[in-house]
Design an enzyme around this catalytic site. Sequence first.
Site, short mmCIF file in Angstrom:
data_model
loop_
_atom_site.label_atom_id
_atom_site.label_comp_id
_atom_site.label_asym_id
_atom_site.label_seq_id
_atom_site.Cartn_x
_atom_site.Cartn_y
_atom_site.Cartn_z
N SER A 26 18.20 0.20 0.47
CA SER A 26 17.82 0.42 -0.92
C SER A 26 18.04 1.87 -1.29
O SER A 26 18.48 2.67 -0.47
CB SER A 26 16.33 0.06 -1.11
OG SER A 26 15.55 1.06 -0.48
N LYS A 27 17.70 2.17 -2.54
CA LYS A 27 17.89 3.52 -3.05
C LYS A 27 17.22 4.55 -2.15
O LYS A 27 17.68 5.68 -2.02
CB LYS A 27 17.30 3.64 -4.46
CG LYS A 27 18.15 3.00 -5.50
CD LYS A 27 18.16 3.83 -6.80
CE LYS A 27 19.18 3.31 -7.80
NZ LYS A 27 18.72 2.09 -8.49
N ARG A 28 16.13 4.14 -1.53
CA ARG A 28 15.39 5.07 -0.68
C ARG A 28 16.21 5.52 0.54
O ARG A 28 15.91 6.51 1.17
CB ARG A 28 14.06 4.45 -0.24
CG ARG A 28 12.88 5.02 -0.99
CD ARG A 28 11.62 4.25 -0.68
NE ARG A 28 11.58 3.03 -1.45
CZ ARG A 28 11.07 1.88 -1.04
NH1 ARG A 28 10.56 1.80 0.16
NH2 ARG A 28 11.04 0.83 -1.82
N ASP A 29 17.24 4.74 0.86
CA ASP A 29 18.07 5.13 2.00
C ASP A 29 19.12 6.17 1.62
O ASP A 29 19.99 6.50 2.41
CB ASP A 29 18.76 3.88 2.60
CG ASP A 29 17.73 2.93 3.17
OD1 ASP A 29 17.07 3.31 4.15
OD2 ASP A 29 17.56 1.81 2.64
N GLY A 30 19.01 6.66 0.40
CA GLY A 30 19.90 7.76 0.01
C GLY A 30 21.14 7.27 -0.69
O GLY A 30 21.26 7.40 -1.90
#
Length: 482
Positions: A250-254
């Site tokens: 997801s976006k949290r993975d950069g």
Amino acid sequence: MTVKVRLAPSPTGNLHIGTARTGVFNWLFARHHGGQFILRIEDTDTERSRQEYTDSILQGLKWLGLSWDEGPIFQSNRLDIYRQGVRTLLDKGLAYRCYTTAVELEELRAAQVARKEAPRYDNRHRNLTPEQQAAFEAEGRSFVIRFKIDDEREIVWNDMVRGRMSWRGSDLGGDMVIARAASGGDIGQALYNFAVVIDDIDMQITHVIRGEDHIANTAKQILLYEAFAATVPEFAHTPLILNQEGRKLSKRDGVTSISDFKQMGYIAPALVNYMTLLGWSPPDSTQEIFTLEAAAQQFSFERVNKAGAKFDWDKLDWLNSQYLHNLPIGELTDLLIPYWKAAGYEFDPTASRPLLEQLASLIGPSLTRLTDAVEMSRLFFTRLVEYSEEATSQLKQEGASVGIEAILTALDENQPLTDSLAQDMIKQVVKEQNLKRGLVMRSLRAALTGDLHGPDLIQSWLILNQLDFDRPRLNQALTLTH
Ligand code: GLU
């Protein structure tokens, strides 16, 4: 039967790696069967859809080489067709107007939650009489169109990835909303699941290949195909892409969008090769490097994994480096120029072309990503360099200044420098000044590059010599030798 597949991204974000990988599988399947690949932009959500995202999707797919045969077809141009489809189901008695208010729905939900039941619509307006409908209309209530779902139905399909799939009608949340009302009491915009089915029927899609997050939609959509007496396509639900912790990437993975990967210095053939391996493996699983065309020849869903595919940065890096190391120098140079420019290095791409190609071939074998070239090339774009601590202490070693001075003197007679002239010069200095070869080489590297590590010294020197950077650096280094 001609295979016809589609990729149906919603333009509510940049081209996502998951969507792109679904695109890869669609493309491979279509090409394998000599079929057609359609691109459909699902832009009916006007609040979240943006032109810039559509552009990002089109550019990303093109960059990856996922060419489509038809489209892009925009759902926003087809709203009347969907409305017509809703009318057909109303006429057939398979759908109806539901006047339940938001407050009533909330009460229903709260009661179900209190009884520890899964929230679902209770189909209360499925069999309203014309008089009851008229009374609700007279009250000024708005409506939605619901499609009847038989709780007793078992919905079964043979998924190309997951095998036999089975859902009960009672698990689908009650009669499903397929359209909202428009102002004035007309039928308004159709909802996502409905538009997809209308399009897939209309476009004669034979195989629906999409992410496994759509499995519940598939059960509902099969009922809609049946309602239209249309042939139900085959379905393949591709595994999710997971991060290192095993959760959905997801976006949290950069990085998640294809443009992020491009910016990070990955090149399209490597990235697309990697995406092909995210969930699929070729019959010869030792084979890891292939073009899309080669993968298409061997592609089948039998070799697509059910389990989620873990994203492996090391593997992607490795593939990228393999591709970079095998690129023709001209192509590599073309790819590097924008990165050098973006780093603020000044050069004339035409006049300096031979030099830039020399530089590309010097650093090429050490590149993992194109972005690595920025630091590796810095010393070729400034006249003088800064000296690292290691380099400075190397220059202070006994014999370093004698060696550098001797090279400076010899340099005058050896212009323009060539590989063999440089080698001979070093030999001569070692002999005449009675110095160790290692000391001369290390001091020369320190003097010319400001560092003790880096690409091939002689080749680096040849480039610096053409730039007239070697003499000033040797002189500068001499000031550091005491
Ligand atoms: N528009 C959907 C999405 O972006 C895909 C729908 C489909 O493939 O059926 O997730």
